[in-house]
Design a protein around this motif. Structure first.
Motif, PDB file in Angstrom:
ATOM      1  N   TYR B 156     -14.372  12.939  40.605  1.00 30.79           N
ATOM      2  CA  TYR B 156     -14.480  13.586  41.910  1.00 30.79           C
ATOM      3  C   TYR B 156     -13.151  13.653  42.637  1.00 30.79           C
ATOM      4  O   TYR B 156     -12.884  14.564  43.399  1.00 30.79           O
ATOM      5  N   ASP B 157     -12.343  12.615  42.427  1.00 36.70           N
ATOM      6  CA  ASP B 157     -11.064  12.562  43.125  1.00 36.70           C
ATOM      7  C   ASP B 157      -9.981  12.451  42.082  1.00 36.70           C
ATOM      8  O   ASP B 157      -9.730  11.391  41.521  1.00 36.70           O
ATOM      9  N   SER B 158      -9.319  13.566  41.802  1.00 34.35           N
ATOM     10  CA  SER B 158      -8.398  13.569  40.662  1.00 34.35           C
ATOM     11  C   SER B 158      -7.150  12.741  40.922  1.00 34.35           C
ATOM     12  O   SER B 158      -6.522  12.252  40.003  1.00 34.35           O
ATOM     13  N   GLN B 159      -6.813  12.547  42.206  1.00 32.41           N
ATOM     14  CA  GLN B 159      -5.569  11.822  42.468  1.00 32.41           C
ATOM     15  C   GLN B 159      -5.770  10.317  42.565  1.00 32.41           C
ATOM     16  O   GLN B 159      -4.891   9.599  42.984  1.00 32.41           O
ATOM     17  N   PHE B 160      -6.933   9.859  42.180  1.00 32.43           N
ATOM     18  CA  PHE B 160      -7.213   8.435  42.313  1.00 32.43           C
ATOM     19  C   PHE B 160      -6.469   7.651  41.242  1.00 32.43           C
ATOM     20  O   PHE B 160      -6.527   7.981  40.063  1.00 32.43           O
ATOM     21  N   SER B 161      -5.789   6.604  41.651  1.00 31.60           N
ATOM     22  CA  SER B 161      -5.204   5.723  40.642  1.00 31.60           C
ATOM     23  C   SER B 161      -5.208   4.322  41.204  1.00 31.60           C
ATOM     24  O   SER B 161      -5.002   4.132  42.400  1.00 31.60           O
ATOM     25  N   ARG B 226     -17.452  -0.094  41.395  1.00 26.37           N
ATOM     26  CA  ARG B 226     -18.813   0.279  41.016  1.00 26.37           C
ATOM     27  C   ARG B 226     -19.109   1.634  41.638  1.00 26.37           C
ATOM     28  O   ARG B 226     -18.602   1.972  42.702  1.00 26.37           O
ATOM     29  N   CYS B 227     -19.997   2.369  40.988  1.00 21.67           N
ATOM     30  CA  CYS B 227     -20.380   3.684  41.510  1.00 21.67           C
ATOM     31  C   CYS B 227     -21.878   3.801  41.606  1.00 21.67           C
ATOM     32  O   CYS B 227     -22.516   4.469  40.783  1.00 21.67           O
ATOM     33  N   PRO B 228     -22.490   3.162  42.575  1.00 18.98           N
ATOM     34  CA  PRO B 228     -23.946   3.265  42.639  1.00 18.98           C
ATOM     35  C   PRO B 228     -24.357   4.628  43.173  1.00 18.98           C
ATOM     36  O   PRO B 228     -23.603   5.282  43.900  1.00 18.98           O
ATOM     37  N   LYS B 233     -30.268  11.003  41.881  1.00 25.39           N
ATOM     38  CA  LYS B 233     -29.436  10.526  40.800  1.00 25.39           C
ATOM     39  C   LYS B 233     -27.969  10.882  41.007  1.00 25.39           C
ATOM     40  O   LYS B 233     -27.074  10.130  40.680  1.00 25.39           O
ATOM     41  N   GLY B 234     -27.712  12.064  41.549  1.00 21.56           N
ATOM     42  CA  GLY B 234     -26.314  12.489  41.607  1.00 21.56           C
ATOM     43  C   GLY B 234     -25.558  12.045  42.832  1.00 21.56           C
ATOM     44  O   GLY B 234     -24.354  12.274  42.949  1.00 21.56           O
ATOM     45  N   VAL B 281     -19.610  12.466  46.576  1.00 25.53           N
ATOM     46  CA  VAL B 281     -20.127  13.827  46.453  1.00 25.53           C
ATOM     47  C   VAL B 281     -19.655  14.703  47.617  1.00 25.53           C
ATOM     48  O   VAL B 281     -19.492  15.905  47.482  1.00 25.53           O
ATOM     49  N   ASN B 282     -19.433  14.082  48.757  1.00 23.59           N
ATOM     50  CA  ASN B 282     -18.995  14.814  49.941  1.00 23.59           C
ATOM     51  C   ASN B 282     -17.494  15.065  49.846  1.00 23.59           C
ATOM     52  O   ASN B 282     -16.713  14.128  49.787  1.00 23.59           O
TER      53      ASN B 282
END
Lengths: 202, 324
Positions: B156-161, B226-228, B233-234, B281-282
């Protein structure tokens, strides 16, 4: 409405403060802004926040304001009790009210206990006995009017009286009222006589 | 007790029109002498002859009986209230519909899912010893679930590192606490989730907080992710745990400006595990502080500057000690 007409677009009206931009401040600082009837001013004193004290300053005593509104009792009768406990420490005041036979004493005692609990819980008062009654007075509540029938078709309007009771508790030891003996008063009187002088004399 | 004179009850008398306009002159003189209209009398015969009847003054002040205040409670004896609701509706008062619901906040999740369990003795051992090395090597690469979560976040966030995120998290933390000291509500809401906000601000409205971030002792590290997904579901929320070891000063003053907790000069070393969350998602969501993880082996907090301790709504969120 009137104020906005007078001041025009320069003034912004807050419920209690009047901020006026521009040079009209001197004329308008003496304007009376009335408090609306719904505001309970006594309780709002509890929201006042003081800035942090410097370590050299003496520790500011905590103040707790509490009140009860629309008590079914006469304000004049309540005054006697309020005057009695003024200046007492809170334990003494509660004890005195517990053994007082008046109806208002029971209500007043509840108010004091509530205020004590509030002080300990919300206002960072350390010892619950370290409080004294700084101010205590009663005020007139909103009366209901009823008819009281007299003979011969006459009637009177009967007021069903209600009163408010206000109390302010301050942390610390109750201040001792200074005792002035007759001798002190006489001394002061004589001193006053001695201080008399004729102004603009030679 | 009732000290005023009782008054007689009379029916209300009001102004009334003179019913006999022909005998106008006589009625006028009888009711009051002062308002005699002389000109009228002269014209009267001519008017009658021409069949012109000018209407008299509409309201003649007639001396009335003194009206007395009758309180509205007079007729109330034994009356059953018909229907106050119907009356109100008839009067035009509209009541707003009452919603007996509890609002749900979807911008943040309700808690920390799968919380990170900090290893015992974290930051107590030096990294050069064997124990310390073992801890260091237990990095997030070991935890598969965290890796999976980070991969999902990167979708979702391509610049995340993880490297830059730790710094970002520390910045968010510092800004949030500065906003708390100034009590800037809007800024605080943008930096802190709705679940964390009441934890931070409960009981603080009438208190003054002075907080200062002195320095960071170790660079912040991402330790857990974590990604609850909630409800559907999405609907993904990303929760990342960041470990921070820093020096901070905290002083809390109560309503009267008296020191309640901490001190302004003495900085303390603090080890914290912050949970930062984002509603992935937002597209307009931001990384916000969601909570803190307090390990069970945490050292006890500094005592409150009071002899008797009352377990009231003090701020417990901010202050955590390590090594005293």
């Amino acid at each position: 409405m009137f104020l906005s007409a007078v001041l025009g677009p320069l003034a912004t009206l807050n419920p209690n403060k009047l901020q006026v931009l521009g040079g009209a401040s001197q004329q308008l600082s003496c304007l009376h802004t009335s408090i609306s009837l719904d505001d309970k001013h006594w309780e709002k004193n509890n929201r006042k926040v003081y800035p942090p004290q410097l370590p050299e300053e003496p520790r500011r005593p905590a103040e707790v304001y509490h009140s009860r509104r629309q008590i079914k009792y006469s304000k004049d009768k309540m005054w006697y009790l309020a005057k009695m406990i003024k200046g007492m420490s809170i334990d003494e005041a509660i004890a005195q009210l517990e053994f007082n036979d008046k109806k208002g004493a029971k209500v007043m005692r509840e108010v004091l206990l509530e205020a004590q609990e509030m002080a300990v819980k919300n206002h960072n008062v350390e010892y619950k006995s370290n409080l004294y009654v700084a101010e205590s007075f009663s005020g007139k509540g909103q009366y209901l009017k009823r008819i009281r029938y007299h003979g011969r078709g006459m009637f009177g309007i009967m007021d069903k009286v209600y009163c408010h009771y206000f109390v302010k508790l301050v942390e610390g030891v109750p201040p001792k009222p200074e005792e002035r003996t007759g001798f002190d008063q006489a001394k002061e009187y004589v001193q006053g006589l001695k201080n008399r002088t004729i102004i603009h004399s030679l | 007790m009732w000290c005023f004179k009782p008054e007689r009850i009379y029916p209300e008398a009001a102004f009334h029109l003179p019913y006999n306009w022909g005998k106008m002159a006589t009625s006028l003189t009888r009711t009051f002498g002062s308002l005699r209209i002389v000109a009228r009398r002269g014209l009267k015969n001519a008017e009658l002859a021409l069949n012109i009847q000018h209407p008299g003054p509409l309201f003649l002040p007639v001396r009335t009986k003194k009206r007395h205040f009758i309180p509205p409670a007079v007729g109330m004896k034994g009356k059953k209230e018909e229907n106050p609701e119907a009356k109100a509706r008839a009067a035009g008062i509209v009541f707003r519909q009452q919603y007996l619901e509890r609002p749900i906040n979807i911008a943040c999740s309700a808690g920390v899912f799968d919380p990170y369990i900090p290893p015992e003795g974290d930051a107590r051992l030096s990294t050069l010893s064997k124990e310390g090395l073992r801890q260091r090597t237990e990095q997030i690469r070991q935890s598969a679930a965290s890796q999976l979560a980070i991969r999902k976040v990167k979708e979702y966030d391509s610049q995340f590192s993880t490297k830059t995120f730790a710094e970002q998290a520390q910045e968010i933390f510092i800004e949030a606490h500065n906003a708390l000291t100034q009590f800037n509500k809007e800024k605080l809401h943008s930096l802190v989730t709705e679940r964390c906000y009441p934890e931070m601000t409960r009981g603080n409205r009438y208190k003054t907080i002075r907080w200062r971030f002195v320095e960071s002792l170790e660079p912040p590290r991402v330790v857990h992710a974590r990604c609850p997904d909630m409800v559907t579901k999405g609907n993904l929320y990303g929760q990342v745990t960041v470990r921070m070891h820093s020096k901070q000063t905290l002083a809390i003053y109560d309503r009267f400006g008296r020191l309640m907790l901490g001190s302004e000069e003495q900085p303390k070393d603090v080890l914290e595990y912050l949970v930062i969350e984002r509603h992935l998602v937002n597209p307009y969501s931001r990384w916000r502080l969601h909570g803190k993880i307090v390990p069970s082996w945490a050292p006890p907090k500094d005592p409150v500057i009071k002899v008797t301790v009352y377990f009231g709504p003090l701020i417990i969120f901010l202050f955590r000690l390590l090594d005293g």
